[in-house]
Design an enzyme around this catalytic site. Structure first.
Site, PDB file in Angstrom:
ATOM      1  N   GLY A  18      38.267  29.500  44.592  1.00 22.53           N
ATOM      2  CA  GLY A  18      39.840  29.224  45.866  1.00 22.53           C
ATOM      3  C   GLY A  18      39.681  30.683  46.328  1.00 22.53           C
ATOM      4  O   GLY A  18      37.750  30.982  46.566  1.00 22.53           O
ATOM      5  N   ARG A  19      40.483  30.747  47.299  1.00 18.51           N
ATOM      6  CA  ARG A  19      40.559  31.021  49.136  1.00 18.51           C
ATOM      7  C   ARG A  19      39.990  32.774  48.096  1.00 18.51           C
ATOM      8  O   ARG A  19      39.613  33.216  48.659  1.00 18.51           O
ATOM      9  CB  ARG A  19      42.032  31.155  49.547  1.00 18.51           C
ATOM     10  CG  ARG A  19      41.685  31.466  51.291  1.00 18.51           C
ATOM     11  CD  ARG A  19      43.085  30.595  51.901  1.00 18.51           C
ATOM     12  NE  ARG A  19      44.368  31.644  51.205  1.00 18.51           N
ATOM     13  CZ  ARG A  19      44.692  32.955  51.497  1.00 18.51           C
ATOM     14  NH1 ARG A  19      44.187  33.634  52.806  1.00 18.51           N
ATOM     15  NH2 ARG A  19      45.830  33.073  50.900  1.00 18.51           N
ATOM     16  N   GLU A  20      41.553  33.177  47.338  1.00 17.33           N
ATOM     17  CA  GLU A  20      40.845  34.893  47.448  1.00 17.33           C
ATOM     18  C   GLU A  20      40.216  34.877  46.200  1.00 17.33           C
ATOM     19  O   GLU A  20      38.983  35.765  46.590  1.00 17.33           O
ATOM     20  CB  GLU A  20      42.102  35.279  46.631  1.00 17.33           C
ATOM     21  CG  GLU A  20      43.285  35.455  47.539  1.00 17.33           C
ATOM     22  CD  GLU A  20      44.368  36.053  46.958  1.00 17.33           C
ATOM     23  OE1 GLU A  20      43.952  37.830  45.702  1.00 17.33           O
ATOM     24  OE2 GLU A  20      45.117  35.867  46.123  1.00 17.33           O
ATOM     25  N   LYS A  43      34.307  21.610  39.138  1.00 12.25           N
ATOM     26  CA  LYS A  43      33.076  22.257  40.063  1.00 12.25           C
ATOM     27  C   LYS A  43      32.221  22.434  39.187  1.00 12.25           C
ATOM     28  O   LYS A  43      31.850  23.228  40.128  1.00 12.25           O
ATOM     29  CB  LYS A  43      33.662  23.588  40.558  1.00 12.25           C
ATOM     30  CG  LYS A  43      35.488  22.803  41.276  1.00 12.25           C
ATOM     31  CD  LYS A  43      35.724  23.294  42.679  1.00 12.25           C
ATOM     32  CE  LYS A  43      36.695  22.613  43.295  1.00 12.25           C
ATOM     33  NZ  LYS A  43      37.303  23.644  44.781  1.00 12.25           N
ATOM     34  N   ILE A  96      43.274  39.318  37.519  1.00 13.58           N
ATOM     35  CA  ILE A  96      43.646  40.149  39.529  1.00 13.58           C
ATOM     36  C   ILE A  96      45.331  40.296  39.476  1.00 13.58           C
ATOM     37  O   ILE A  96      46.167  39.847  40.089  1.00 13.58           O
ATOM     38  CB  ILE A  96      43.027  40.207  40.073  1.00 13.58           C
ATOM     39  CG1 ILE A  96      41.409  40.505  39.937  1.00 13.58           C
ATOM     40  CG2 ILE A  96      43.363  39.941  41.620  1.00 13.58           C
ATOM     41  CD1 ILE A  96      41.842  42.201  39.959  1.00 13.58           C
ATOM     42  N   THR A  97      44.907  38.740  39.082  1.00 12.03           N
ATOM     43  CA  THR A  97      46.756  37.475  38.919  1.00 12.03           C
ATOM     44  C   THR A  97      47.883  38.104  38.899  1.00 12.03           C
ATOM     45  O   THR A  97      48.187  39.185  37.894  1.00 12.03           O
ATOM     46  CB  THR A  97      46.429  36.317  38.031  1.00 12.03           C
ATOM     47  OG1 THR A  97      45.524  36.277  38.191  1.00 12.03           O
ATOM     48  CG2 THR A  97      47.891  35.447  38.504  1.00 12.03           C
ATOM     49  N   GLU A  98      49.022  38.036  40.216  1.00  7.29           N
ATOM     50  CA  GLU A  98      50.122  39.039  40.379  1.00  7.29           C
ATOM     51  C   GLU A  98      51.482  37.986  39.761  1.00  7.29           C
ATOM     52  O   GLU A  98      50.778  36.488  39.846  1.00  7.29           O
ATOM     53  CB  GLU A  98      50.487  39.273  41.051  1.00  7.29           C
ATOM     54  CG  GLU A  98      51.513  39.801  41.253  1.00  7.29           C
ATOM     55  CD  GLU A  98      51.673  39.909  42.784  1.00  7.29           C
ATOM     56  OE1 GLU A  98      50.913  40.036  43.825  1.00  7.29           O
ATOM     57  OE2 GLU A  98      53.302  40.783  43.324  1.00  7.29           O
ATOM     58  N   TYR A 160      44.005  53.880  46.268  1.00  9.52           N
ATOM     59  CA  TYR A 160      43.535  53.524  47.940  1.00  9.52           C
ATOM     60  C   TYR A 160      43.631  54.913  48.946  1.00  9.52           C
ATOM     61  O   TYR A 160      42.467  55.790  49.123  1.00  9.52           O
ATOM     62  CB  TYR A 160      43.965  52.835  48.615  1.00  9.52           C
ATOM     63  CG  TYR A 160      43.504  51.819  47.855  1.00  9.52           C
ATOM     64  CD1 TYR A 160      42.447  50.646  46.990  1.00  9.52           C
ATOM     65  CD2 TYR A 160      43.733  49.861  49.081  1.00  9.52           C
ATOM     66  CE1 TYR A 160      42.708  49.427  46.297  1.00  9.52           C
ATOM     67  CE2 TYR A 160      44.152  48.951  47.800  1.00  9.52           C
ATOM     68  CZ  TYR A 160      43.436  48.279  47.243  1.00  9.52           C
ATOM     69  OH  TYR A 160      43.254  47.172  46.163  1.00  9.52           O
ATOM     70  N   GLU A 210      53.505  55.905  38.165  1.00 11.93           N
ATOM     71  CA  GLU A 210      54.985  55.702  39.073  1.00 11.93           C
ATOM     72  C   GLU A 210      56.420  54.888  38.006  1.00 11.93           C
ATOM     73  O   GLU A 210      56.356  55.073  36.438  1.00 11.93           O
ATOM     74  CB  GLU A 210      54.908  53.691  39.608  1.00 11.93           C
ATOM     75  CG  GLU A 210      54.608  52.897  38.718  1.00 11.93           C
ATOM     76  CD  GLU A 210      54.816  52.098  39.854  1.00 11.93           C
ATOM     77  OE1 GLU A 210      53.786  51.845  40.508  1.00 11.93           O
ATOM     78  OE2 GLU A 210      54.533  50.586  39.850  1.00 11.93           O
ATOM     79  N   HIS A 247      56.667  46.005  41.405  1.00 12.70           N
ATOM     80  CA  HIS A 247      55.738  45.692  40.494  1.00 12.70           C
ATOM     81  C   HIS A 247      57.191  45.432  39.559  1.00 12.70           C
ATOM     82  O   HIS A 247      57.910  46.097  39.515  1.00 12.70           O
ATOM     83  CB  HIS A 247      55.994  46.865  40.060  1.00 12.70           C
ATOM     84  CG  HIS A 247      54.170  47.165  40.634  1.00 12.70           C
ATOM     85  ND1 HIS A 247      53.550  48.066  40.891  1.00 12.70           N
ATOM     86  CD2 HIS A 247      53.415  45.930  41.769  1.00 12.70           C
ATOM     87  CE1 HIS A 247      52.528  48.436  41.667  1.00 12.70           C
ATOM     88  NE2 HIS A 247      52.172  47.110  41.814  1.00 12.70           N
TER      89      HIS A 247
END
Lengths: 292, 382
Positions: A18-20, A43, A96-98, A160, A210, A247
């Protein structure tokens, strides 16, 4: 040393075409991560950036010996991908998927816990990096540096921000773990802190929390017993109750998940709590000086 | 997304939960014919998603259908304003429902227990007031039962729970049956909250879900097709509704400093810094990962819809997001929207040098750190 991933990790990427998935796989390979397989149903047999693509996780694991997996599969199919990779016998899975439906998170978290063969990191997380060895995620690699600090966080960009401060202050990292912003994450603060406490290379830990839930408070319970110093930072101190702050997990509701409750629990457990992100390196240096 | 009361009750009724008879109306004629079906003895309730609806004049009891119809006529199109929602919301629909006699009021809910990673059912004999209030004053009045994720609920667990909650015998069987239907509804419709308060016992000994709050998991709308279309109506604020249409994570707050950043944690942190510097954040806005110039422009435009905003703080730490794209978007927004209020931008990370070069020479005030940016924007908006 490090936790969860290192230079020997053989990484499988689900949703790599996929793109990401393809963009970040390229970045990971450039960083030096050993990406051994991609999985995209339909694929199989193709190759991308020199990495073989398989139709199923089972085949990918059998052919390459992958022992860590990273998932970029879109949210409607992400839970199934986790279960497939667990069934294929991969011991560490990073999602990773949100935007995973919470009932999907409920299923995968409980099944992985019941079977006890795979650990899940995420969903909705930035991934994990052992600087200089293995980057499994979407973080910009150049801001990290190898060193003695363990880091665990619910937020990507805030990681980061703080890592950049640490690196500039000469404080490199053993491993940085993004546990993600979802309400039902796999690995939580407490488990990560236990791993850092047991890791000989980690000398101190930065924990970035958080508002929402009670994971920070559970982490604080373990901090009470830790020999290594912990410096914490909590974001969302000005967030109003009842509103989700981006979030899905960042919400103060029914009097739980308040920032003050978390700060109090951490202080009571003996952690240092930074008021500002820029105070973190100084507090770490102080804590290390006291130990030395 | 929060469902309106009428949607919540329709959903529960479909799953066999007893709710008061009634129907939704968007005009006085329909309201009258619905009220006639119940002999005129009805309650008319404005269908707006805001707290304090009753105090704002949006709920009224009637004994004849003409009066109920007249009230509906006044209410439709009117903006209701409450303490919880000072901007107010315009009423488009009303629920016309039969009045029920209530002998006792209980509380039932199904929600996610995050710490346990399990669904939990909460039962209390103390219905009719906020559950937070009960939790504070009389915590032992709340009984919790976890739902085993693999096996579901067992009858014996529920019998034990309603007993522990001191629910009278006449209501126990009905309550157990209602709880099972609520859990089934929760799972089948991807809810993230179902709350029945009050769960009413009538003098005749019948258990009825007199009020219902259901909220559906936004992340599951792709498979809950019935609610997809109404998704943006559920926002409690007009700018938030627009943000939902644009797919931007935005929460309106009540300060004067507009905030734009990337990543939920960093945006929350920027809000905290503005507060620490003596200002008040006007919003939470996350541009999301990998934003292009066009999206950044759209975000600035959104923040500017709030007339209270006197200045904007932009805080970007570029990972996937490129700072030069962000800078282009900011400049475009300023030019096209003719923005004259102060804008402070702190950009760091991927392509930060290029981004700063794009902004140099413009009206945008640069800042080195998040703290410095907060101080600068607060100094100009105070």
């Amino acid at each position: 040393m490090s936790i969860l991933v290192n230079k020997n990790s053989k990484v499988l990427v689900a949703g790599m075409t996929g793109r990401e998935g393809s963009f970040h796989t390229g970045q990971m390979i450039e960083y030096g991560t050993n990406v051994v397989a991609g999985v995209t149903p339909g694929k199989g047999g193709q190759e991308l950036m020199g990495v073989p693509i398989f139709d199923t996780a089972e085949e990918a694991v059998a052919r390459t010996g992958a022992d860590a997996a990273l998932i970029f599969v879109p949210a409607p199919f992400a839970a199934d991908s986790v279960l497939e990779i667990e069934a294929a016998g991969v011991p560490f899975i990073c999602l990773i998927t949100e935007g995973l439906p919470i009932l999907d998170s409920l299923r995968i978290v409980n099944r992985l816990k019941a079977n006890g063969t795979s650990k899940l990191l995420g969903g909705n997380c930035a991934g994990i990096i052992t600087p200089g060895e293995c980057k499994m995620g979407i973080m910009p690699g150049h801001i990290f540096a190898p060193g003695p600090i363990g880091m665990v966080s619910r937020s990507g960009t805030l990681t980061y921000e703080i890592v950049w401060e640490l690196t500039q202050a000469g404080l490199g990292q053993t491993t940085c773990v993004g546990i993600g912003g979802d309400p039902l994450p796999g690995i939580r603060f407490r488990e990560t802190l236990e791993m850092f406490e047991a890791d000989p290379a980690t000398q101190a830990v930065v924990m970035v929390g958080e508002i929402g839930g009670s994971d920070e408070e559970e982490g604080a319970e373990f901090i009470k017993t830790m020999k290594k110093p912990v410096v914490s930072f909590i974001s969302g101190r000005t967030a109003p109750p009842g509103k989700r702050m981006g979030h899905a997990g960042a919400i103060i509701s029914g009097g739980t998940g308040t920032p003050q409750g978390k700060v109090d629990a951490l202080l009571a457990a003996g952690a240092k709590v930074a008021d500002k992100t820029s105070d973190v390196p100084g507090l770490i240096k102080e804590a290390l000086a006291v130990r030395a | 997304m929060k469902l309106h009361e009428y949607q919540s009750k329709d959903l529960l009724a479909k799953h066999g939960v007893t709710v008061p008879g009634g129907e939704v109306a968007d005009n006085p004629a329909d309201a009258k014919s619905i009220a006639d079906r119940f002999g005129g003895k009805v309650v008319v309730k404005a269908q707006v998603l805001m707290g304090g609806r009753g105090k704002a004049g949006g709920v009224k009891l009637f004994t004849d259908s003409q009066a109920a119809s007249d009230f509906t006529k006044d209410l439709i199109g009117k903006r209701l304003v409450s303490i919880q929602n000072p901007a107010g919301m315009v009423v488009e629909k009303v629920l016309v429902a039969e009045q029920i006699d209530i002998a006792e009021e209980y509380y039932l809910s199904v929600l996610m227990d995050r710490a346990a990673s399990k669904l939990v059912v909460m039962i209390s004999k103390e219905g009719g007031m906020e559950i937070e209030e009960v939790a504070e004053k009389n915590p032992e009045a709340i009984v919790k039962v976890h739902v085993d994720p693999a096996w579901g609920l067992c009858d014996y667990e529920l019998r034990e729970a309603v007993g522990r909650a001191n629910i009278p015998n006449v209501a126990r069987g009905q309550m157990i049956s209602m709880i099972k239907k609520l859990v089934k509804t929760y799972i089948e419709s991807d809810a993230d909250l179902i709350e029945i308060n009050p769960c009413a016992l009538t003098p005749e000994g019948k258990l009825i879900a007199a009020d219902a709050k259901v909220s559906i998991d936004d992340n599951a709308l792709f498979r809950q097709l019935a609610y997809q279309e109404t998704a943006d109506d559920s926002a409690e604020d007009e700018i938030e509704a627009e943000a939902a249409r644009r797919g931007i994570a935005y929460v309106r707050l009540d300060g004067e400093v507009g905030i734009i950043g990337n990543g939920a944690g960093l945006v929350m942190c920027s809000m905290d810094e503005v507060k620490a510097a003596g200002g008040q954040p006007a919003d939470f806005l996350d541009v999301g990962g990998g934003a292009q110039a066009e999206r950044v422009k759209s975000c600035v435009e959104l923040v500017m819809m709030d007339p209270k905003v006197k200045g904007i703080l932009i805080n970007i730490f570029g990972g996937i997001t490129r700072c030069d794209e962000v800078a282009k978007g900011i400049l475009q927004a300023i030019e096209e929207l003719k923005i004259t209020i102060p804008v402070v931008a702190r950009i760091e990370g991927t392509a930060a040098e290029a981004g700063r070069a794009i902004l140099a020479g413009s009206q945008i005030v640069p800042a080195q750190s998040m703290q410095e940016a907060a101080q600068k924007i607060v100094a100009t908006t105070r």
